[in-house]
Design an enzyme around this catalytic site. Structure first.
Site, PDB file in Angstrom:
ATOM      1  N   ASN A 132      -8.447  -9.715   6.951  1.00 17.23           N
ATOM      2  CA  ASN A 132      -7.675  -8.475   7.020  1.00 17.23           C
ATOM      3  C   ASN A 132      -6.167  -8.686   7.005  1.00 17.23           C
ATOM      4  OD1 ASN A 132      -7.153  -5.566   8.193  1.00 17.23           O
ATOM      5  ND2 ASN A 132      -6.313  -6.971   9.743  1.00 17.23           N
ATOM      6  N   SER A 188      -6.903  -2.101  -0.248  1.00 17.33           N
ATOM      7  CA  SER A 188      -6.011  -0.950  -0.026  1.00 17.33           C
ATOM      8  C   SER A 188      -6.240   0.044  -1.153  1.00 17.33           C
ATOM      9  CB  SER A 188      -4.559  -1.416  -0.061  1.00 17.33           C
ATOM     10  OG  SER A 188      -3.679  -0.306  -0.080  1.00 17.33           O
ATOM     11  N   LYS A 197      -3.686  -6.420  -3.908  1.00 17.19           N
ATOM     12  CA  LYS A 197      -4.828  -5.646  -3.407  1.00 17.19           C
ATOM     13  C   LYS A 197      -5.862  -5.392  -4.511  1.00 17.19           C
ATOM     14  CE  LYS A 197      -3.564  -5.379   0.894  1.00 17.19           C
ATOM     15  NZ  LYS A 197      -4.346  -6.050   1.949  1.00 17.19           N
ATOM     16  N   TYR A 207       2.398  -6.152  -3.864  1.00 11.37           N
ATOM     17  CA  TYR A 207       1.355  -5.650  -2.966  1.00 11.37           C
ATOM     18  C   TYR A 207       0.211  -5.037  -3.780  1.00 11.37           C
ATOM     19  CZ  TYR A 207      -0.732  -3.225   1.053  1.00 11.37           C
ATOM     20  OH  TYR A 207      -1.590  -2.781   2.026  1.00 11.37           O
TER      21      TYR A 207
HETATM   22  P1  NDP Z   1       0.197  -5.059  10.799  1.00 11.80           P
HETATM   23  O1  NDP Z   1       1.483  -5.603  10.269  1.00 11.80           O
HETATM   24  O2  NDP Z   1       0.238  -4.000  11.863  1.00 11.80           O
HETATM   25  O3  NDP Z   1      -0.723  -6.260  11.338  1.00 11.80           O
HETATM   26  C1  NDP Z   1      -0.964  -7.367  10.521  1.00 11.80           C
HETATM   27  C2  NDP Z   1      -1.212  -8.582  11.395  1.00 11.80           C
HETATM   28  O4  NDP Z   1      -1.436  -9.711  10.520  1.00 11.80           O
HETATM   29  C3  NDP Z   1      -0.002  -8.934  12.264  1.00 11.80           C
HETATM   30  O5  NDP Z   1      -0.403  -9.280  13.575  1.00 11.80           O
HETATM   31  C4  NDP Z   1       0.598 -10.124  11.529  1.00 11.80           C
HETATM   32  O6  NDP Z   1       1.330 -11.009  12.369  1.00 11.80           O
HETATM   33  C5  NDP Z   1      -0.641 -10.799  10.977  1.00 11.80           C
HETATM   34  N1  NDP Z   1      -0.334 -11.717   9.888  1.00 11.80           N
HETATM   35  C6  NDP Z   1       0.660 -11.614   8.965  1.00 11.80           C
HETATM   36  N2  NDP Z   1       0.685 -12.680   8.176  1.00 11.80           N
HETATM   37  C7  NDP Z   1      -0.317 -13.497   8.600  1.00 11.80           C
HETATM   38  C8  NDP Z   1      -0.798 -14.765   8.188  1.00 11.80           C
HETATM   39  N3  NDP Z   1      -0.225 -15.436   7.177  1.00 11.80           N
HETATM   40  N4  NDP Z   1      -1.838 -15.315   8.840  1.00 11.80           N
HETATM   41  C9  NDP Z   1      -2.427 -14.666   9.880  1.00 11.80           C
HETATM   42  N5  NDP Z   1      -2.012 -13.475  10.325  1.00 11.80           N
HETATM   43  C10 NDP Z   1      -0.960 -12.888   9.694  1.00 11.80           C
HETATM   44  O7  NDP Z   1      -0.595  -4.560   9.514  1.00 11.80           O
HETATM   45  P2  NDP Z   1      -1.766  -3.443   9.330  1.00 11.80           P
HETATM   46  O8  NDP Z   1      -2.686  -3.477  10.494  1.00 11.80           O
HETATM   47  O9  NDP Z   1      -1.125  -2.173   8.925  1.00 11.80           O
HETATM   48  O10 NDP Z   1      -2.488  -4.023   8.029  1.00 11.80           O
HETATM   49  C11 NDP Z   1      -3.665  -4.806   8.094  1.00 11.80           C
HETATM   50  C12 NDP Z   1      -4.232  -4.910   6.697  1.00 11.80           C
HETATM   51  O11 NDP Z   1      -4.477  -3.603   6.201  1.00 11.80           O
HETATM   52  C13 NDP Z   1      -3.290  -5.571   5.686  1.00 11.80           C
HETATM   53  O12 NDP Z   1      -4.043  -6.346   4.787  1.00 11.80           O
HETATM   54  C14 NDP Z   1      -2.670  -4.377   4.974  1.00 11.80           C
HETATM   55  O13 NDP Z   1      -2.227  -4.713   3.685  1.00 11.80           O
HETATM   56  C15 NDP Z   1      -3.864  -3.445   4.934  1.00 11.80           C
HETATM   57  N6  NDP Z   1      -3.529  -2.047   4.713  1.00 11.80           N
HETATM   58  C16 NDP Z   1      -2.666  -1.408   5.572  1.00 11.80           C
HETATM   59  C17 NDP Z   1      -2.336  -0.077   5.329  1.00 11.80           C
HETATM   60  C18 NDP Z   1      -1.398   0.666   6.205  1.00 11.80           C
HETATM   61  O14 NDP Z   1      -0.971   1.761   5.802  1.00 11.80           O
HETATM   62  N7  NDP Z   1      -1.059   0.183   7.379  1.00 11.80           N
HETATM   63  C19 NDP Z   1      -2.901   0.639   4.174  1.00 11.80           C
HETATM   64  C20 NDP Z   1      -3.813  -0.122   3.376  1.00 11.80           C
HETATM   65  C21 NDP Z   1      -4.103  -1.434   3.645  1.00 11.80           C
HETATM   66  P3  NDP Z   1       2.960 -10.912  12.357  1.00 11.80           P
HETATM   67  O15 NDP Z   1       3.310  -9.553  12.801  1.00 11.80           O
HETATM   68  O16 NDP Z   1       3.392 -11.970  13.330  1.00 11.80           O
HETATM   69  O17 NDP Z   1       3.393 -11.183  10.943  1.00 11.80           O
END
Ligand code: NDP
Length: 258
Positions: A96, A148, A167, A163
């Site tokens: 995710n 997404s 996706k 992005y």
């Molecule tokens: P957030 O930024 O709230 O959370 C993402 C988490 O992933 C953070 O804790 C982040 O840590 C961690 N992360 C980032 N890079 C890495 C890495 N290289 N390895 C391990 N962990 C990592 O994002 P969302 O919850 O909003 O998004 C989650 C997923 O859902 C993503 O794939 C996003 O593209 C997808 N998505 C989100 C949408 C939205 O509107 N929010 C819509 C559609 C899809 P840190 O903060 O330290 O970087």
């Protein structure tokens, strides 16, 4: 046994990358409430530990947090080794973790483009591949990747070509793996959320005017909440979705319909 009972995940072992917060955290809570032990995988280990503690307090399942960068093969191998050492198996994998960068295509540097592809697409490949190796040995498992609606449509007005491309890649990667593993007990599906209020979307002050635009465009007039993805996550994780593989589930409040 009734459907709600069949949907339970008691005794299963799951990992969720990007599980510390946002959508990953909501998924982790949901599958823990359904009875699965949960491994919170994140680069933000402090937040991951807090989330893991919160979830075990809430649900009583066993949780651990592992510091893993999903783009790093050694980190991913280490993550699997820890999970197998702690639990002896892996039933469910939520790949995710993801990031977004809003930059015009003609200005984006190669490094910026690669960073998004590395985390969103290569990271999903590495973590789902690692999960699949264990699950294929077991002859059973469910992998769920976060794609997404941006894998289907082009978001406007913000420019986010890396992005969107990443996706779309996740959706095809998911289908490809689903077909390769179909006769060997491992299912692979993806969830494609629309705009969801998380730190990814809410934390940046630059996004505030955009959020107003998105809400104007949205058929339901609002963004989604992370908890609105919980039911599909539990469904895809468990055995009631045994006939479901290679599918992408768009949960976007109708945003991508027009
Ligand atoms: P957030 O930024 O709230 O959370 C993402 C988490 O992933 C953070 O804790 C982040 O840590 C961690 N992360 C980032 N890079 C890495 C890495 N290289 N390895 C391990 N962990 C990592 O994002 P969302 O919850 O909003 O998004 C989650 C997923 O859902 C993503 O794939 C996003 O593209 C997808 N998505 C989100 C949408 C939205 O509107 N929010 C819509 C559609 C899809 P840190 O903060 O330290 O970087």
């Amino acid at each position: 046994m009734g459907i709600m009972e069949k949907m339970r995940l008691d005794g299963k072992v799951s990992f969720v990358t990007g599980g510390a917060r946002g959508i990953g955290k909501a998924i982790s809570i949901a599958i823990a409430e359904a009875g699965s032990h949960v491994v919170i995988v994140d680069v933000d280990i402090d937040e991951a530990k807090k989330t893991a503690q919160e979830i075990s307090g809430l649900t009583g399942v066993k949780t651990i947090a592992i510091n893993t960068d999903v783009t790093n093969q050694a980190d991913v191998d280490n993550m699997i080794a820890i999970i197998l050492n702690e639990f002896g198996k892996l039933d469910i994998a939520f790949c995710n973790a993801g990031i977004c960068m809003n930059l015009p295509a003609e200005e984006m540097t190669l490094d910026q483009f690669k960073k998004v592809i590395d985390i969103n697409l290569t990271g999903v490949f590495l973590t789902s591949q690692a999960a699949a190796k264990v699950m294929l040995r077991q002859g059973k498992g469910s992998i769920i990747n976060t794609a997404s609606m941006s894998g289907h449509i082009i978001n406007v007005p913000q420019p986010q070509c890396s992005y969107n491309a990443s996706k779309a890649g996740v959706i095809q990667l998911t289908k490809s793996m689903a077909i390769e593993f179909a006769k060997r007990g491992v299912r692979v599906n993806s969830i494609s959320p629309g705009y969801i209020g998380t730190e990814l979307t809410l934390k940046s002050p630059n996004l505030k005017p955009l959020i107003e635009k998105w809400n104007d465009m949205a058929p339901l007039g609002r963004m989604g909440r992370p908890d609105e993805l919980q039911a599909i996550a539990v469904y895809l994780a468990g055995d009631t979705s045994d006939f479901t593989t290679g599918s992408d589930f768009i949960i976007d409040g109708g945003f991508s319909c027009f």
